[in-house]
Structures are given as structure tokens and as C-alpha cells.
Motif scaffolding. Structure first.
Motif, mmCIF file in Angstrom:
data_model
loop_
_atom_site.group_PDB
_atom_site.id
_atom_site.type_symbol
_atom_site.label_atom_id
_atom_site.label_comp_id
_atom_site.label_asym_id
_atom_site.label_seq_id
_atom_site.Cartn_x
_atom_site.Cartn_y
_atom_site.Cartn_z
ATOM 1 N N GLU A 1 9.926 16.597 -5.216
ATOM 2 C CA GLU A 1 8.704 15.781 -5.263
ATOM 3 C C GLU A 1 8.674 14.978 -6.577
ATOM 4 O O GLU A 1 8.305 13.800 -6.582
ATOM 5 C CB GLU A 1 7.532 16.764 -5.197
ATOM 6 N N ALA A 2 9.081 15.611 -7.684
ATOM 7 C CA ALA A 2 9.100 14.920 -8.981
ATOM 8 C C ALA A 2 10.106 13.762 -8.935
ATOM 9 O O ALA A 2 9.823 12.661 -9.422
ATOM 10 C CB ALA A 2 9.448 15.907 -10.098
ATOM 11 N N PHE A 3 11.267 13.993 -8.332
ATOM 12 C CA PHE A 3 12.251 12.908 -8.174
ATOM 13 C C PHE A 3 11.643 11.779 -7.326
ATOM 14 O O PHE A 3 11.796 10.603 -7.644
ATOM 15 C CB PHE A 3 13.534 13.417 -7.489
ATOM 16 N N ASP A 4 10.977 12.152 -6.243
ATOM 17 C CA ASP A 4 10.407 11.138 -5.345
ATOM 18 C C ASP A 4 9.338 10.313 -6.065
ATOM 19 O O ASP A 4 9.262 9.094 -5.903
ATOM 20 C CB ASP A 4 9.806 11.803 -4.088
ATOM 21 N N LYS A 5 8.515 10.984 -6.887
ATOM 22 C CA LYS A 5 7.439 10.268 -7.585
ATOM 23 C C LYS A 5 8.016 9.372 -8.677
ATOM 24 O O LYS A 5 7.555 8.245 -8.888
ATOM 25 C CB LYS A 5 6.432 11.259 -8.172
ATOM 26 N N ALA A 6 9.033 9.847 -9.388
ATOM 27 C CA ALA A 6 9.666 9.037 -10.436
ATOM 28 C C ALA A 6 10.290 7.787 -9.800
ATOM 29 O O ALA A 6 10.193 6.676 -10.341
ATOM 30 C CB ALA A 6 10.724 9.856 -11.164
ATOM 31 N N ALA A 7 10.878 7.971 -8.611
ATOM 32 C CA ALA A 7 11.518 6.841 -7.930
ATOM 33 C C ALA A 7 10.484 5.780 -7.551
ATOM 34 O O ALA A 7 10.730 4.577 -7.711
ATOM 35 C CB ALA A 7 12.252 7.342 -6.690
ATOM 36 N N VAL A 8 9.317 6.224 -7.087
ATOM 37 C CA VAL A 8 8.258 5.268 -6.722
ATOM 38 C C VAL A 8 7.888 4.432 -7.948
ATOM 39 O O VAL A 8 7.734 3.208 -7.869
ATOM 40 C CB VAL A 8 7.008 6.013 -6.167
ATOM 41 N N LEU A 9 7.787 5.085 -9.122
ATOM 42 C CA LEU A 9 7.433 4.359 -10.345
ATOM 43 C C LEU A 9 8.488 3.309 -10.703
ATOM 44 O O LEU A 9 8.184 2.292 -11.321
ATOM 45 C CB LEU A 9 7.250 5.338 -11.517
ATOM 46 N N LEU A 10 9.728 3.559 -10.297
ATOM 47 C CA LEU A 10 10.800 2.590 -10.568
ATOM 48 C C LEU A 10 10.938 1.575 -9.435
ATOM 49 O O LEU A 10 11.837 0.731 -9.454
ATOM 50 C CB LEU A 10 12.146 3.314 -10.748
ATOM 51 N N GLY A 11 10.063 1.674 -8.449
ATOM 52 C CA GLY A 11 10.108 0.734 -7.317
ATOM 53 C C GLY A 11 11.242 1.038 -6.345
ATOM 54 O O GLY A 11 11.678 0.170 -5.593
ATOM 55 N N LEU A 12 11.713 2.294 -6.350
ATOM 56 C CA LEU A 12 12.809 2.672 -5.444
ATOM 57 C C LEU A 12 12.232 3.274 -4.165
ATOM 58 O O LEU A 12 11.143 3.837 -4.181
ATOM 59 C CB LEU A 12 13.724 3.704 -6.128
#
Ligand code: KG4
Ligand code: ZN
Length: 344
Positions: free
Chosen positions: A165-176
Motif C-alpha cells: 500500500e505504501a508503494f502504491d501511495k508513493a507511486a500515485v504521488l509520482l504520477g505513476l
């Protein structure tokens, strides 16, 4: 003996056919990723509707692939939890109906235990017990003690976000796009993991527990830039996103590796087993091997058994049925959360 396994706990509809030697005759998966991508995460109501649409065509596909008919099946296994209630109910009820109509035994399987069992399914080499189970998925971050095969005792867990979930949220912040884990891993290939100082959290008086929400917040504030607050916009130059992703990945995995080896020592384990989507990550596998000073056997699931699949459900169902003579009654309930009841 042939087991038909059904997995529908989240956004993958999966049906597999496995024999008692763990040979996988069919491992069919329909991923709903494309549908949920637009929302940045899984929408439970849409997920259960898609399970309903896909499950019977997938059953036909699995039987065709294995070149068998329904009457050749000896056991029906399905995920009983944890997961999304609406999604679990589809797979569980299809399994119960098949078991009833075919007059075959039915068994409900804990999804998290099955993730760890997947690591042992295709392995020929010996591994000793007690073993440590390291489960890293989108919804869970667990360390488990296994005194023997297919026996699971929860040692520690995350107190906030799961690692995936942390990876998924970090990715959203990077626009991934979703799911973010594989995108972050790809981005880190060109990143410098020492540029920013990021760290995962510790939990007071619980040295083996995990906390990733602080790491996610430091990630956000590094992305916004120095002296930023909650209203600030992202200012970090795009050319530094790979470095930030690499630092995030390193911080998350340094923490998992450190706590896993602490637990390995505390419980004097003889081997370490892995499970869950995040264990697909190649950097994690490499770093874990480098840190493995005591040369514990490390059992990683095959890459196509890391993510949600039904082969692991059929495999564990068969194991319980053959070696523990277990089967469940058709009024078995689905469970959304991991609890003592959800463990065998
Ligand atoms: O086990 P899984 O398929 O589903 C759950 O039961 O939760 O795990 C999915 C999670 C997602 O959060 C995804 O971003 C993460 O696994 N994931 C990864 C990688 N591949 C999948 N995380 C980091 N690196 C990867 N290569
Ligand atoms: Zn899973």
C-alpha cells in the motif's frame, strides 16, 4: 488427486487445478487492473461484479487447459479470507455450489497462509523448521512463525499502512499508475538510493512491528521540497524522482530485512519463506541475500505465484486435506480480516 482452487479476495479472479504432487495443470487469472486503474485503487463493488462476470468463463478455461472435466476433480478449495467481503462471497459460493453439486469435499483456505505456502510448492530442496514467514502484500505486512509445514503463528504486523500500500501511495504521488510497486521498482533502476535520507518507522516496545505511514509522509515532504507544509505543491525536479523512489524502496526494504533477521534470531529459525506481491521485487531479493550472513535457506515463490493466484489456494487446500484430513462444512463464512479463526 486433483484440486480445483478458487481465489477472489480482491481484484483478481483466479481458478487453478493442482495435483497432489503440486503439479499445476492450470493457473488461470483474470486481473481487473485495467478497470481499477482509473480510480487509483480497487473499488469493492466493481470488483465483486467483475468476479461474477468472469468466474464461469475462467472455470471453463481452466478445465480446458488442464484437459479434464469437472467430474475428474476430487477437492474444491476457495479463499475464505481475508479480503473484500463482496469479492470473497463470489468465489466461496461458486466453490460451495460446485462441491455440493459434484458431491466432493470443500475446504476454505486463508489467503495469507496460501501466499507463504506458495514458496514451498515448486521447491525440491530441503528447508528446516521452525521457519520464518515474511508476507509482504498490498494489504498485509506480517512476520509469521512456522513450527512445521502449513502451520502459521503471527509474530508481528504493520500498525498502519501495509508495505505494498505504501508503494502504491508513493507511486500515485509520482504520477505513476496503479499498482505502484512494479512502477517504483522500474524507476529506481536509474536512481541513487543515498541522495535523500528516508527511514521506515519503529513501534514503541514492539521491535518486530512495522510502520510505513511516516515513511510515506517523509516521501511526500521531500517531493514538495524544503520548508513545505500541507498546502505546498510538489517542487522537486522530475530528474530527481528516480533518486527519491530509490531512497523510498531502500528505506522500506532495509526495515523489512532488519526486522526479519531480528525475528529469525529470536525464534532460532532454520529457514525463511516469502510470500505476497511485493516479494516479486528483485532488489528486495538481492538485498535479502546480501544480508543473509547465517546462510539461511531463502525460499522465494516463483514470480507468477507471488501475486494473487489460485494455485496457492489449491496447493494449501490439498495439503490440509491430505495431511490433516481436513474439510469444511458448506456453511463456512467468509472473513474479511485476519484473525485466529481464519488460521487453521
Ligand atoms: O499479494 P498481492 O498480489 O495482493 C494482495 O494480497 O494484497 O500484492 C499486491 C501488491 C501491490 O501493492 C503492488 O504494488 C505490490 O504488491 N507489488 C510490488 C511489486 N510487484 C507488486 N511492490 C514492490 N515491487 C514490486 N516489484
Ligand atoms: Zn494476496
Amino acid at each position: 488427486m486433483l484440486c480445483l482452487g478458487i481465489e477472489s479476495s480482491c481484484d483478481e479472479t483466479a481458478i487453478a487445478i493442482v495435483d497432489e504432487h503440486n503439479e499445476i495443470l492450470a493457473n488461470c487469472i483474470f486481473s481487473q487492473l485495467k478497470t481499477h486503474e482509473a480510480y487509483g485503487g480497487v473499488v469493492p463493488e466493481i470488483a465483486s461484479r467483475q468476479h461474477l462476470d468472469r468466474i464461469f468463463p475462467l472455470l471453463q478455461e481452466a478445465l480446458k487447459k488442464a484437459n479434464i472435466s469437472l467430474s475428474d476433480i476430487d477437492l474444491i478449495a476457495a479463499t475464505k479470507g481475508p479480503g473484500l467481503m463482496g469479492s470473497l462471497l463470489i468465489g466461496l459460493n461458486v466453490a460451495k455450489t460446485l462441491a455440493y453439486c459434484l458431491n466432493k469435499p470443500f475446504i476454505g483456505v486463508n489467503h495469507l497462509e496460501a501466499h507463504l505456502h506458495a514458496a514451498t510448492m515448486l521447491k525440491k530442496e530441503d528447508f528446516g523448521f521452525p521457519a520464518l514467514g515474511v508476507l509482504l502484500s498490498g494489504g498485509h505486512t506480517h512476520l509469521m512463525l512456522m513450527q512445521k509445514k502449513a502451520s502459521f503463528e503471527l509474530i508481528s504486523h504493520t500498525v498502519d499502512d501495509a508495505i505494498g500500500e505504501a508503494f502504491d501511495k508513493a507511486a500515485v504521488l509520482l504520477g505513476l499508475p496503479y499498482p505502484g510497486g512494479p512502477c517504483i521498482e522500474r524507476l529506481t533502476k536509474n536512481g541513487d538510493p543515498s541522495r535523500f535520507s528516508l527511514k521506515a518507522g519503529t513501534v514503541k516496545n514492539k521491535p518486530l512491528h512495522f510502520s510505513f505511514s511516516g515513511l510515506k509522509t517523509s516521501f511526500l515532504y521531500t517531493l514538495k521540497g524544503p520548508k513545505s507544509d500541507k498546502h505546498s505543491l510538489i517542487t522537486l525536479d522530475k530528474s530527481l524522482h528516480a533518486d527519491l523512489a530509490a531512497c523510498f524502496q531502500k528505506a522500506a526494504f532495509d526495515d523489512v530485512i532488519k526486522k526479519s533477521f531480528l525475528a529469525a534470531k529470536k525464534y532460532a529459525v532454520k529457514s525463511i519463506l516469502f510470500g505476497g506481491g511485493v516479494t516479486q521485487n528483485q532488489y528486495l531479493r538481492e538485498q535479502f541475500s546480501l544480508a543473509n550472513k547465517d546462510n539461511h535457506p531463502l525460499l522465494w515463490p516463483d514470480k507468477d505465484l507471488c501475486l494473487d493466484n489460485a494455485a496457492m489456494i489449491a496447493g494449501l487446500g490439498l495439503y490440509y486435506h491430505i495431511y490433516h484430513n481436513k474439510q469444511d462444512s458448506l456453511d463456512l463464512e467468509a472473513l474479511t480480516h485476519f484473525s485466529k479463526e481464519a488460521c487453521h
